[in-house]
Design an enzyme around this catalytic site. Structure first.
Site, PDB file in Angstrom:
ATOM      1  N   THR A  39      61.201 128.245  43.301  1.00  0.00           N
ATOM      2  CA  THR A  39      59.580 128.117  43.361  1.00  0.00           C
ATOM      3  C   THR A  39      59.328 126.677  42.201  1.00  0.00           C
ATOM      4  O   THR A  39      58.455 125.192  42.201  1.00  0.00           O
ATOM      5  CB  THR A  39      58.812 128.958  42.710  1.00  0.00           C
ATOM      6  OG1 THR A  39      58.884 130.064  44.249  1.00  0.00           O
ATOM      7  CG2 THR A  39      57.166 128.891  43.477  1.00  0.00           C
ATOM      8  N   HIS A  42      60.263 123.000  43.782  1.00  0.00           N
ATOM      9  CA  HIS A  42      59.448 123.281  44.748  1.00  0.00           C
ATOM     10  C   HIS A  42      58.789 122.626  43.732  1.00  0.00           C
ATOM     11  O   HIS A  42      57.802 121.359  44.105  1.00  0.00           O
ATOM     12  CB  HIS A  42      59.333 124.230  45.589  1.00  0.00           C
ATOM     13  CG  HIS A  42      59.995 124.840  46.000  1.00  0.00           C
ATOM     14  ND1 HIS A  42      61.064 123.750  47.176  1.00  0.00           N
ATOM     15  CD2 HIS A  42      60.854 125.628  46.639  1.00  0.00           C
ATOM     16  CE1 HIS A  42      62.020 124.413  47.795  1.00  0.00           C
ATOM     17  NE2 HIS A  42      61.623 125.431  47.253  1.00  0.00           N
TER      18      HIS A  42
END
Length: 336
Positions: A39, A42
């Site tokens: 994450t 990202h």
């Protein structure tokens, strides 16, 4: 104190700051290590700029030592070594069905609020789990992703002796395979990266590269024709979604671990024809953290093999660039 701020456009900046005393119900942590999650990558790529409040400190895979305790906090003392379960409760919504870890108004600490890539970090006391003395703080930073795997395996209803296929051999996929094996399953890992497959072989997993041979045929051989009881989709790809329905036996369970940001085509006829189950899994609950800590402290999991690199916080920019340039890498830790 130092803190690494995400500025957008694939860039971080190290800034000096002042440690803040914890407020009511809070604990101040002296952060030891912060793992870089998928994450976080990202976020680095700009995929979550509408959610993250730039500039912001990110990071949520944290091990730390308690440095100060705020008013109203009990059961936590200065000097305790802890891992953080980075879920901040929000207002309860009737649709939550008492599943507070996935509540509609939940905030994820380190994404929706400031994270752990800083020297000192204040968090709600209820997010903390104490670490035993025999567990290193380096391995303590792996508790959060290991808790993800414990949650996934628990919700899969995996039983001893069952056959499991893990589609995607990245950090979470490997941890899912390790926990599943610990629970008595026979595990096959499907992964296209040869370096990750070699790592899986060193941990005695059955492996297959679906880019070079038929995954379905490999599962057929692996299970003596019975096919898999459980398939964990951890690849986040359409090919992985396609594969999960093909490798399962009648009444097999497909567990959706990966985050798929766009809708995927799913073979619903296969669910009808073979009475398959689809199980969604997200984050973790307190019991998953406790199991993760127990497993890590037991020494039964080869966690050290998952740590690709440990770097100082000052090298945060280089670390994210290294992750982009090394698709075979597993877990990168920032030493705070």
């Amino acid at each position: 104190m130092q803190a690494a701020y995400y500025l957008g456009n694939k860039s971080f900046q190290l800034r000096e700051g002042e440690a803040i005393l914890p407020q009511e119900g809070e604990v101040q942590l002296k952060v030891a290590y912060c793992g870089v999650c998928g994450t976080d990558v990202h976020i680095y790529h700009g995929a979550m700029d509408k959610r993250v409040r730039i500039p912001q400190v990110i990071g949520h895979e944290v091990s730390a030592t308690v440095s100060a305790v705020g008013p109203g906090v009990s059961g936590i003392e200065v000097g305790d070594q802890v891992a953080v379960r980075p879920l901040q409760r929000g207002a309860v919504d009737p649709s939550d069905n008492e599943q507070h870890h996935i509540g509609k108004n939940l905030k994820f600490i380190g994404i929706d609020t400031a994270g752990g890539m800083q020297s000192y970090w204040n968090v709600p006391a209820y997010t903390l789990h104490k670490l035993p003395e025999n567990l290193s703080l380096e391995h303590g930073a792996l508790i959060e992703p290991l808790a993800v795997a414990c949650h996934d395996v628990r919700l899969s209803q995996l039983k001893t002796g069952e056959k499991a296929v893990v589609i995607g051999g990245g950090p979470i996929g490997m941890l899912v395979a390790m926990v599943a094996k610990h629970h008595g399953a026979q595990v096959l890992i499907s992964e296209v990266n040869e370096h990750r497959l070699e790592l899986a072989k060193t941990m005695d997993f059955e492996i297959v590269n679906p880019a070079k041979e038929s995954l379905e045929e490999k599962v057929h051989t692996f299970t003596s024709g019975a096919m898999a009881d459980v398939a964990f989709e951890v690849s986040g790809s359409q090919a992985g979604v396609d594969a999960m329905t093909q490798v399962l036996r009648a009444r097999g369970r497909a567990v959706m671990v990966a985050i798929h940001p766009q809708p995927r085509q799913v073979d619903l006829f296969r669910f009808f024809w073979r009475e398959l189950q689809l199980i969604g899994v997200r984050v973790y609950e307190a019991e998953d953290f406790e199991e993760a800590i127990q497993l890590a402290a037991s020494g039964k999991l080869e966690l050290e093999k998952l740590i690709t690199q440990v770097s100082p916080l000052a090298d945060v920019q280089k670390v994210f660039e290294a992750i982009d340039s090394n698709p075979a890498g597993m877990k990168y830790l920032l030493q705070i």
